[in-house]
Scaffold this motif. Structure first.
Motif, short mmCIF file in Angstrom:
data_model
loop_
_atom_site.label_atom_id
_atom_site.label_comp_id
_atom_site.label_asym_id
_atom_site.label_seq_id
_atom_site.Cartn_x
_atom_site.Cartn_y
_atom_site.Cartn_z
N SER A 1 0.83 -1.20 0.00
CA SER A 1 0.00 0.00 0.00
C SER A 1 0.87 1.25 0.00
CB SER A 1 -0.92 -0.01 1.23
OG SER A 1 -1.78 1.10 1.23
N TYR B 1 -0.87 -0.54 -16.55
CA TYR B 1 -1.19 -0.41 -15.12
C TYR B 1 -1.92 0.89 -14.83
CZ TYR B 1 1.78 -4.44 -14.70
OH TYR B 1 2.29 -5.71 -14.84
N ASP C 1 -5.28 3.31 -11.61
CA ASP C 1 -6.32 2.49 -10.98
C ASP C 1 -5.78 1.22 -10.34
OD1 ASP C 1 -7.97 4.40 -11.95
OD2 ASP C 1 -9.23 3.07 -13.15
N THR C 2 -4.85 0.54 -11.03
CA THR C 2 -4.37 -0.74 -10.48
C THR C 2 -3.66 -0.51 -9.15
OG1 THR C 2 -2.34 -0.58 -11.79
CG2 THR C 2 -4.15 -1.84 -12.73
N GLU D 1 -4.29 1.89 -7.07
CA GLU D 1 -5.30 2.19 -6.06
C GLU D 1 -5.89 0.91 -5.49
OE1 GLU D 1 -6.53 6.52 -8.01
OE2 GLU D 1 -7.85 4.78 -8.27
N LEU D 2 -6.05 -0.11 -6.34
CA LEU D 2 -6.55 -1.39 -5.85
C LEU D 2 -5.49 -2.14 -5.04
CD1 LEU D 2 -8.59 -2.56 -8.96
CD2 LEU D 2 -9.47 -1.80 -6.75
N ARG E 1 -3.37 -0.60 -3.19
CA ARG E 1 -3.47 0.11 -1.91
C ARG E 1 -4.63 -0.42 -1.08
NH1 ARG E 1 -3.85 6.44 -2.74
NH2 ARG E 1 -5.90 5.80 -3.55
N ALA E 2 -5.73 -0.73 -1.74
CA ALA E 2 -6.92 -1.22 -1.03
C ALA E 2 -6.73 -2.64 -0.50
CB ALA E 2 -8.13 -1.18 -1.96
N SER E 3 -5.79 -3.39 -1.07
CA SER E 3 -5.60 -4.78 -0.60
C SER E 3 -5.19 -4.82 0.86
CB SER E 3 -4.56 -5.49 -1.47
OG SER E 3 -3.25 -4.99 -1.23
N ASP F 1 -8.26 -5.38 2.75
CA ASP F 1 -8.72 -6.77 2.71
C ASP F 1 -7.95 -7.62 3.72
OD1 ASP F 1 -10.37 -6.06 0.60
OD2 ASP F 1 -8.92 -6.65 -0.93
N ALA G 1 -5.57 -12.30 -2.03
CA ALA G 1 -5.64 -10.88 -2.37
C ALA G 1 -4.25 -10.25 -2.39
CB ALA G 1 -6.53 -10.15 -1.37
N ALA H 1 -1.98 -8.60 -5.48
CA ALA H 1 -1.52 -7.22 -5.34
C ALA H 1 0.01 -7.13 -5.48
CB ALA H 1 -1.96 -6.65 -3.99
#
Length: 483
Positions: A249, A270, A284-285, A287-288, A290-292, A295, A331, A335
């Motif tokens: 992240s 990416y 965007d990738t 940002e996802l 970062r969101a992992s 999770d 996840a 990532a």
């Protein structure tokens, strides 16, 4: 096949129906450990035959049925409370009551604990392999940019100049510890609970070490109650994954900010564009990625909450525990691979980075250090440079501050040419050549250490992977002698 034949062999007609039947079942989510259960069954049956607990002919029938069940696949299993009961039911459907001997001297409690460890260790190695691959990417990019000067930040404010190479190696260092955590988690996961039975052992003359060896485990979980109760291998794995995700992240956040400033250009592979604003290039990738971290940390919290306060031995709550770990590993592995790809294909804008490296009087610390090297107390040097910063932070401002604080000309205290050099971001970086520092020579030395460490990590993962593969071959060979 009749309803009676296909019923769950564990429950039969007792506790087999009612509105909670589906709520109790984990059969669908157990698809992940389907093959693990078959391998555990095979090793257990081989041991039962070797110990004379079941007849060789009975073992042969059961082992052949297990091959047939594997060939048919998880989707073909009869209805059951879980994959363990469904496989046992499928074996009995094929060979009759003798199939029930497969469950001699064990419980589903030690069986499921073994299956989870068997499967999770492979996932741990896969995740560790992805992390090591990312470390290689970071090292390669760091080598290419060992002399690419960039601004360094604290509190998102210009702090001191550094290099892209030094910055990237900071994450390699973090991922090196992540690798160690994952391999440590593997080593503690790689112990067999089988033979503990429900929690109090068994009167049968089982050979727990033999089963552990057939399954590629390094040994057994000794205490039978601990063997069926323990899920700390799940918490350790999930914690390692969550820590890794936190590092990922950070990488993602940095690259998003650097892209925003024009310091780095992410590959189109990416990034994406807006559905309405055609000029946009969005990270965007990342940002996802970062969101992992959300999770993984949610999985950690869910797992610990599930395990907190459970009475000793087996409780059905544990049926909900392992998905937190598996989901987190899945996840974070994805990532990791995306973050590695983004770094590997990123284009660093050296000109923009160099231009920004001196912003905000970022060389101030270097000037203060230079003054302190001449015998001026560091706090006094700090005061001088702070005053100079209020007037622009150039050589003239430093001369004026020295005159104000110390009296006399700058040259009476330090060589003005040395101060001018300290004000230059590239020369400032080159001067900070302490161990682990950003100077190109220090980065080069660090890269040598990283190359050796990455090679060691690759070998460590491969040794463990080979040990598991060799165990599979040995188990297959032993099964063939009994069929």
């Amino acid at each position: 096949m009749s309803d009676e034949e296909s019923s769950d062999v564990v429950r039969r007609e007792r506790f087999s129906g009612g509105p909670a039947r589906g709520f109790l079942s984990s059969l669908d989510s157990d698809a992940r450990i389907f093959r693990a259960d078959l391998q555990v069954d095979r090793a257990h049956v081989v041991m039962l035959a070797e110990q004379g607990i079941v007849e060789e002919s009975e073992a042969a029938e059961i082992l052949a049925a297990l091959d047939d069940v594997e060939q048919a696949g998880h989707a073909d299993l009869p209805d059951g409370e879980d994959v363990h009961a469904a496989i046992e039911t499928a074996v009995i459907d094929r060979v009759g009551p003798v199939g029930g001997k497969m469950h001699t001297a064990r419980s589903r409690n030690d069986e499921v604990a073994t299956c989870l460890r068997y499967r999770l260790r492979a996932d741990l190695l896969a995740l560790a392999e992805s992390v090591v691959a990312f470390r290689e990417v970071l090292a390669e990019a760091a080598e290419s940019h060992a002399e690419t000067v960039m601004p360094g930040y604290t509190h998102l404010q210009p702090a001191q100049p550094t290099t892209v190479g030094h910055y990237l190696l900071s994450y390699e260092s973090a991922l090196a510890r992540d690798t160690e955590r994952l391999l440590d988690a593997f080593d503690r996961t790689n112990r067999s609970p089988l033979g503990a039975a429900a929690f109090a052992g068994t009167p049968f003359d089982v050979d727990r070490e033999r089963v552990a060896a057939l399954l590629g485990f390094d040994g057994v979980v000794e205490n039978s109650t601990d063997a069926v109760s323990a899920r700390d291998f799940l918490t350790e794995t999930t914690a390692a994954a969550a820590t890794l995700a936190t590092h990922l992240s950070g990488v993602a956040e940095d690259l998003i900010l650097f892209a925003n400033k024009g310091y780095v250009d992410l590959s189109d592979d990416y990034a994406s564009t807006s559905s309405i604003m055609p000029q946009k290039k969005n990270p965007d990738t990342l940002e996802l990625v970062r969101a992992s971290a959300g999770d993984a940390s949610a999985g950690m919290n869910g797992l610990l909450t599930t395990l907190k306060g459970l009475p000793r031995a087996y409780n059905r709550d544990l049926q909900r525990a392992h998905d937190h770990a598996f989901d987190a590993v899945d996840a974070v592995r994805e990532a990791t691979e995306v973050a590695a790809g983004a770094v590997a294909t990123a284009d660093w804008n050296a000109d923009a980075l160099e231009a920004a490296a001196g912003e905000g009087f970022s060389t101030a610390t270097g000037v203060a250090d230079l003054l302190a090297m001449q015998g001026i107390p560091f706090r006094t040097a700090h005061e001088i440079v702070a005053e100079a910063g209020e007037s622009g932070g150039d050589l003239a401002a430093i001369e004026a501050a020295v005159a104000d604080v110390l009296g006399g000309d700058l040259s009476e205290h330090v060589d003005p040419d040395a101060v001018a050099a300290a004000l230059d971001p590239a020369r400032s970086v080159a001067s900070r050549d302490s161990q682990g520092g950003p100077a190109p020579d220090a980065v080069a030395a660090a890269l040598d250490d990283v190359a050796a460490a990455v090679a060691d990590a690759e070998a460590a993962v491969e040794r463990r992977r080979e040990a598991l593969a060799n165990a599979e071959d040995r188990l297959a060979a032993e099964v063939s002698t009994h069929v």
